[in-house]
Scaffold this active site. Structure first.
Site, PDB file in Angstrom:
ATOM      1  N   LYS A 198       6.596  11.404  -3.490  1.00  0.00           N
ATOM      2  CA  LYS A 198       7.732  11.009  -3.951  1.00  0.00           C
ATOM      3  C   LYS A 198       8.592  12.118  -3.674  1.00  0.00           C
ATOM      4  CE  LYS A 198      10.463   8.173  -6.127  1.00  0.00           C
ATOM      5  NZ  LYS A 198      11.045   6.874  -5.565  1.00  0.00           N
ATOM      6  N   ASP A 255      -4.540   8.911  -9.477  1.00  0.00           N
ATOM      7  CA  ASP A 255      -4.904   8.344 -10.397  1.00  0.00           C
ATOM      8  C   ASP A 255      -4.535   6.887 -10.502  1.00  0.00           C
ATOM      9  OD1 ASP A 255      -6.596   8.454 -12.869  1.00  0.00           O
ATOM     10  OD2 ASP A 255      -4.437   8.480 -14.101  1.00  0.00           O
TER      11      ASP A 255
END
Ligand code: NAD
Length: 364
Positions: A198, A255
C-alpha cells in the site's frame, strides 16, 4: 532411508488433525520403501499449566536438530495471555518465508465460477511489519512518552491514550523475501512475481518494500515483475485470480491475502503452508486450531496432509510427495469421502478420519 522430523501436535483440533496427516504421510513413504522417525511434542494452551510456557525450549531444540517440523495449529489468546506460539517459532528459528500455495483441485466446492485455472503461490515475509508484536499499551507512561515524541517531531498528533503498534519494514528483509520469491518462481517454472503493498499511503515502509522488490526483479529479467496495491489486488483476486502467479507480500497483507486465496480454492480446509528459514522449515496448515471443532472428527485433514506434501518435496522425497498429492486429488475429485467444508452434497459428508482412510486407500 529414514528422516528424523519433529512433530508438534498443537492444541484445539490440532492433535486429531495431525494424527491423520501423520498416517497419510507415513503410508506414502512406506510405499516408497522409506520412513520418517518422528519426534513428537505438544505445544500450545494445553501445556502452559505443566510447562509454564506454550513453547518449551526442548521443542525448539528438536527442530534445530532435525531442521524439519510438521506442526498442528496452536491457539493464540485474543488481546491477553501468552504471545503467539506461531510468531515465537518464526522469530526463534528465523523462518522468514511463509509459503502458501493456493491451487484449485477438481471436485472441491467453491464460490468461484471458473476455479480451474487458479494456481497461486503466496510468499509472505514472516519476521517484521505489524506482526512483529512491538506494541505500546494505552494509558502507559512509555506509550505517552512515545506519543509526545511523535508530536515533537511534527509527525502529526495521535489521540491521547491511544495504543500503538509499530510497523517496521527493513531493506534487508524486503530484499531477502523478494529474492526468495524470484528464486521460487525460477525453480518452479513460474511466469510472474507480483509485489503487493500500500505504497501510495505508506510511502516509507511499504514504499521501501516495493523499491526493494523492483531492484531484485532486475536480477531476473526472464520473470515478469508487477507491483499491485493490496486493495486493488483483493478485487482482482475474486474476479480474475487466474491473472496472478507468485505473490510476494509484507507480513500482515500476506496473512490476510492468504486466507482470501484459501477461500478461492475451497477454504481453509484445503490450504497448505510452510514457514522456511536458512536452517529450518516448519510445515503447517493455513488454518488455526478451530477449537469449536475439537474432538468432533469433522474437520478437513487435507490442509495438513498437503502441507505434508510440501514437506516431502522439501526433503526431496518427490515420489512420496507425488503419490500423496495424487491420492488427495483423487479423493477430492471422487467427492464421496470428503468433509463438510468442501462437499457439494451436504448429505455426502464423512469425518476427518474417514476422509484420511479414503486418501490412504488411494495411496495403496
Ligand atoms: P481457524 O482457522 O481455527 O477456524 C476458522 C474457521 O475455519 C473454523 O470455524 C472452520 O469453520 C474453518 N476451518 C478451519 N480449519 C478447518 C479445517 N481443517 N476443515 C474445515 N474447516 C476448517 O481460525 P480462528 O477460529 O480464527 O482461530 C482459532 C485459533 O487458532 C486462534 O487462537 C488463532 O489465533 C489460532 N490460529 C493458529 C494458527 C496456526 O497455528 N498457524 C493459524 C491461524 C489461527
Amino acid at each position: 532411508m529414514s528422516h528424523k522430523i519433529t512433530l508438534i501436535r498443537g492444541d484445539g483440533s490440532g492433535p486429531e488433525l495431525i494424527e491423520q496427516a501423520k498416517r497419510a504421510i507415513d503410508k506414502a513413504m512406506e510405499i516408497c520403501g522409506k520412513n520418517i522417525e518422528w519426534e513428537i511434542f505438544d505445544a500450545g494452551a494445553d501445556i502452559v499449566a505443566k510447562e509454564g510456557t506454550p513453547l518449551p525450549d526442548y521443542v525448539i531444540d528438536s527442530i534445530k536438530r532435525n531442521k524439519i517440523a510438521l506442526k498442528g495449529p496452536v491457539t493464540t489468546p485474543l488481546g491477553k495471555g501468552f504471545r503467539s506460539v506461531n510468531v515465537e517459532l518464526r522469530k526463534k528459528l528465523d523462518l522468514y518465508v511463509s509459503l502458501r500455495p493456493c491451487k484449485y483441485y477438481k471436485g472441491i466446492k467453491t464460490r468461484i465460477i471458473n476455479p480451474e485455472n487458479i494456481d497461486l503461490v503466496i510468499i509472505r515475509e514472516n519476521t517484521e511489519d505489524l506482526y512483529a508484536g512491538i506494541e505500546f499499551e494505552n494509558n502507559k507512561e512509555e506509550t505517552n512518552d512515545l506519543l509526545k515524541f511523535i508530536e515533537s517531531k511534527n509527525k502529526g498528533k495521535i489521540r491521547e491514550n491511544s495504543a500503538i503498534s509499530i510497523k517496521a519494514i527493513s531493506e534487508f528483509a524486503s530484499k531477502r523475501i523478494t529474492k526468495y520469491a524470484f528464486e521460487y518462481a525460477k525453480d518452479n517454472s513460474r511466469k510472474s512475481v507480483t509485489a503487493v503493498t500500500k505504497s501510495n499511503i505508506m510511502k516509507f515502509s511499504d514504499g521501501l518494500f516495493m523499491h526493494a522488490a523492483e531492484e531484485i526483479s532486475k536480477i531476473y529479467p526472464e520473470i515478469k515483475f508487477k507491483h499491485k496495491l493490496v486493495d486493488s489486488l483483493c478485487m482482482d483476486l475474486v474476479t480474475i485470480p487466474e491473472n496472478y502467479d507468485v505473490l510476494v507480500l509484507p507480513n500482515l497483507y500476506g496473512d490476510i491475502v492468504s486466507d482470501l486465496c484459501a477461500g478461492l480454492i475451497g477454504g481453509l480446509g484445503v490450504a497448505p503452508g510452510a514457514n522456511i528459514g536458512e536452517n529450518c522449515a516448519v510445515f503447517e496448515a493455513v488454518h488455526g486450531s478451530a477449537p469449536e471443532f475439537k474432538g468432533k472428527n469433522m474437520l478437513n485433514p487435507a490442509s495438513l496432509i498437503l502441507s505434508g506434501v510440501l514437506m516431502l518435496k522439501f526433503i526431496n522425497e518427490n515420489k512420496a510427495a507425488e503419490i500423496l498429492e495424487n491420492a488427495v486429488a483423487k479423493v477430492f475429485e471422487d467427492e464421496r469421502y470428503v468433509t463438510f467444508d468442501i462437499a457439494k452434497d451436504p448429505k455426502k459428508v464423512v469425518g476427518t478420519k474417514q476422509m484420511t482412510d479414503a486418501i490412504i486407500r488411494e495411496i495403496c
